[in-house]
Scaffold this motif. Structure first.
Motif, PDB file in Angstrom:
ATOM      1  N   ASP A 119      -4.226  -5.938  -9.849  1.00 25.81           N
ATOM      2  CA  ASP A 119      -4.843  -4.836  -8.757  1.00 25.81           C
ATOM      3  C   ASP A 119      -4.023  -3.501  -8.900  1.00 25.81           C
ATOM      4  OD1 ASP A 119      -6.610  -6.746  -7.788  1.00 25.81           O
ATOM      5  OD2 ASP A 119      -4.844  -7.526  -6.368  1.00 25.81           O
ATOM      6  N   LEU A 169      -1.145  -8.110  -3.261  1.00 26.87           N
ATOM      7  CA  LEU A 169      -1.872  -7.482  -4.437  1.00 26.87           C
ATOM      8  C   LEU A 169      -1.257  -8.145  -5.696  1.00 26.87           C
ATOM      9  CD1 LEU A 169      -1.555  -3.597  -3.109  1.00 26.87           C
ATOM     10  CD2 LEU A 169      -3.744  -5.112  -3.626  1.00 26.87           C
ATOM     11  N   ASP A 228       1.643   6.552  -6.986  1.00 22.12           N
ATOM     12  CA  ASP A 228       0.842   7.394  -7.590  1.00 22.12           C
ATOM     13  C   ASP A 228       0.910   9.004  -7.371  1.00 22.12           C
ATOM     14  OD1 ASP A 228      -2.193   7.276  -8.659  1.00 22.12           O
ATOM     15  OD2 ASP A 228      -2.064   8.887  -6.995  1.00 22.12           O
ATOM     16  N   LEU A 242       2.724   1.795  -3.262  1.00 22.89           N
ATOM     17  CA  LEU A 242       1.859   2.206  -4.494  1.00 22.89           C
ATOM     18  C   LEU A 242       1.264   3.597  -4.197  1.00 22.89           C
ATOM     19  CD1 LEU A 242      -0.030  -1.372  -4.800  1.00 22.89           C
ATOM     20  CD2 LEU A 242       1.262   0.120  -6.696  1.00 22.89           C
ATOM     21  N   ARG A 243       1.226   4.045  -3.167  1.00 23.73           N
ATOM     22  CA  ARG A 243       0.509   5.526  -2.834  1.00 23.73           C
ATOM     23  C   ARG A 243       1.506   6.339  -3.266  1.00 23.73           C
ATOM     24  NH1 ARG A 243      -1.031   7.995   2.973  1.00 23.73           N
ATOM     25  NH2 ARG A 243      -2.228   9.600   2.114  1.00 23.73           N
ATOM     26  N   VAL A 255       0.874  -1.189   0.147  1.00 21.40           N
ATOM     27  CA  VAL A 255      -0.009  -0.068   0.121  1.00 21.40           C
ATOM     28  C   VAL A 255       0.885   1.338   0.141  1.00 21.40           C
ATOM     29  CG1 VAL A 255      -1.719   1.294   1.181  1.00 21.40           C
ATOM     30  CG2 VAL A 255      -1.821  -1.116   1.334  1.00 21.40           C
ATOM     31  N   ASP A 308      -4.676  -1.679 -12.097  1.00 23.06           N
ATOM     32  CA  ASP A 308      -6.013  -0.829 -12.106  1.00 23.06           C
ATOM     33  C   ASP A 308      -6.043   0.281 -11.299  1.00 23.06           C
ATOM     34  OD1 ASP A 308      -7.580  -2.895 -12.976  1.00 23.06           O
ATOM     35  OD2 ASP A 308      -8.588  -3.699 -11.012  1.00 23.06           O
ATOM     36  N   ILE A 309      -5.378   0.134 -10.137  1.00 22.71           N
ATOM     37  CA  ILE A 309      -5.407   1.082  -9.265  1.00 22.71           C
ATOM     38  C   ILE A 309      -4.660   2.517  -9.671  1.00 22.71           C
ATOM     39  CG2 ILE A 309      -4.331   1.990  -7.089  1.00 22.71           C
ATOM     40  CD1 ILE A 309      -5.178  -0.981  -5.941  1.00 22.71           C
ATOM     41  N   LEU A 310      -3.412   2.189 -10.425  1.00 22.26           N
ATOM     42  CA  LEU A 310      -2.657   3.242 -10.855  1.00 22.26           C
ATOM     43  C   LEU A 310      -3.295   3.767 -12.236  1.00 22.26           C
ATOM     44  CD1 LEU A 310       0.989   2.278 -10.239  1.00 22.26           C
ATOM     45  CD2 LEU A 310      -0.357   3.997  -8.745  1.00 22.26           C
TER      46      LEU A 310
END
Lengths: 101, 267
Positions: free
Chosen positions: B190, B186, B154, B150-151, B147, B193-195
């Motif tokens: 995933d 993840l 982003d 990835l945060r 998490v 998707d998220i990015l």
């Protein structure tokens, strides 16, 4: 393989990755819409400008905030109104122009 | 000749930026490209040790921008791979020792002579980051399936866009398929998707002990034909060079191998 056996015996608990995904999605919604205090202040000033053409508002008592809940964001504004202004000449002329179309 | 300047960045530290730079750079050189690796992590020099070139440093990037030496003399040629050079960071200065303007100048002169200029960006999003991206034509974001990483990734996507670097590549590092299968890590889908559509998936690198071994030795894993991570990096290089390469199957062995593992016939 062990997971497979686990599933055979009805172990259905979700892994932690789905929790991670959900948490990440939420935190990114917030991060991506993070507005700096200056921008929010500009927004407030312009809002006052527009609203003041129609209403006499209490600028001291007003609040404008981005409210984040779950996976959505709302602009929440509380704007006390002192009185409703008589229609300004400008908006009247705009209206009549539209009627005339 | 005008080469490409590619910055490798991540926001978060410790996700493997330096390892990615070392391996992609070495891999590109193995494919016949002229490559220079630039360590922009001034004050926390590390690309030299990951490459095993730490004993050959005479000058560093700050010596070059301050005019104490020519670029040519500061570059360390890697004797193992034809066409591969390193411009080390300074260990005694800090991130303010090089300006954005100086970095741009340096990149412009390096790409006259090299096909690829790979920049190892410091962690963080402060001046060191701004300097490292200043002269770049493209970017590779490294992230791991966590998490926090990835945060930060982003956030970096947005900052890169602000610097005019759109559509960055994404390298997913240190994935563990056993954990993905259990639902405890993840998956790549995933992450993409998220990015969102803003990143292009360049490669997936498995968590592999051979990376630790290769870092201990100062020999990038891409040089080891048996390393799975090395294979992932070789694929990344081919994709960078425009080839279509399928993403490798990261499930350790097939069903048979997994069964053998289960009954203790293989480790």
């Amino acid at each position: 393989m062990l997971d497979f056996i686990g599933r055979l015996f009805g172990r259905v608990d979700q892994g932690s990755s789905s929790i991670a995904k959900k948490r990440l999605q939420l935190v990114l919604v917030q991060d991506r819409t993070n507005m700096s205090p200056e921008v929010l202040e500009d927004l407030k000033t312009e809002l006052i400008g527009v609203l003041s053409r129609y209403l006499e508002i209490d600028e001291v008592g007003m609040s404008v905030e981005l409210d984040r809940s779950d996976d959505s964001i709302a602009l929440v504004a509380s704007i006390p109104v002192k009185s409703v202004r008589a229609r300004s000449v400008q908006t009247d002329s705009l209206k009549s122009a539209r009627v005339g179309e | 000749m005008s080469g490409q300047v590619v910055v490798v960045t991540s926001g978060k530290g410790g996700v493997g930026k330096t390892t990615v730079v070392a391996n992609i750079g070495t891999g590109l050189a193995l494919s016949g490209q002229k490559v220079v690796l630039v360590d922009a992590d001034i004050g926390l020099r590390n690309l030299d040790v990951v490459m095993g070139l730490e004993n050959r440093i005479l000058y560093d990037i700050v010596d070059v921008v301050e005019g104490r030496t020519e670029v040519r003399k500061a570059l360390i040629r890697d004797k193992r791979v034809e066409g591969l050079s390193l411009l080390p960071a300074s260990q005694t200065r800090d991130k303010t020792a090089v300006t954005e303007e100086q970095m741009k100048c340096l990149c412009d002169s390096l790409k006259e002579e090299f096909d690829y200029v790979l920049i190892d960006c410091p962690a963080g999003i402060e001046q060191g980051f701004q300097n490292a991206v200043a002269g770049a034509d493209g970017a590779i974001i490294v992230s791991i399936p966590e998490v926090s990483a990835l945060r930060d990734a982003d956030k970096v996507v947005g900052l890169l866009e602000g610097a005019g670097l759109t559509d960055p590549y994404l390298v997913v590092n240190r994935i563990r398929m056993d954990m993905v299968r259990r639902g405890d890590m993840l998956d790549v889908s995933d992450m993409t998707d998220i990015l969102g559509r803003q990143v292009r998936l360049l490669g997936i690198v498995p968590d592999d002990q051979s990376i630790i071994v290769s870092t201990n030795r100062g020999e990038p894993a891409v040089l080891d034909p048996k390393s799975r991570a090395g294979q992932a990096f070789r694929n990344i290089v081919r994709r960078l060079l425009g080839e279509e390469v399928e993403f490798m199957d990261l499930n350790e062995g097939g069903l048979v191998a997994r069964l053998m593992k289960l009954v203790g016939l293989a480790k």
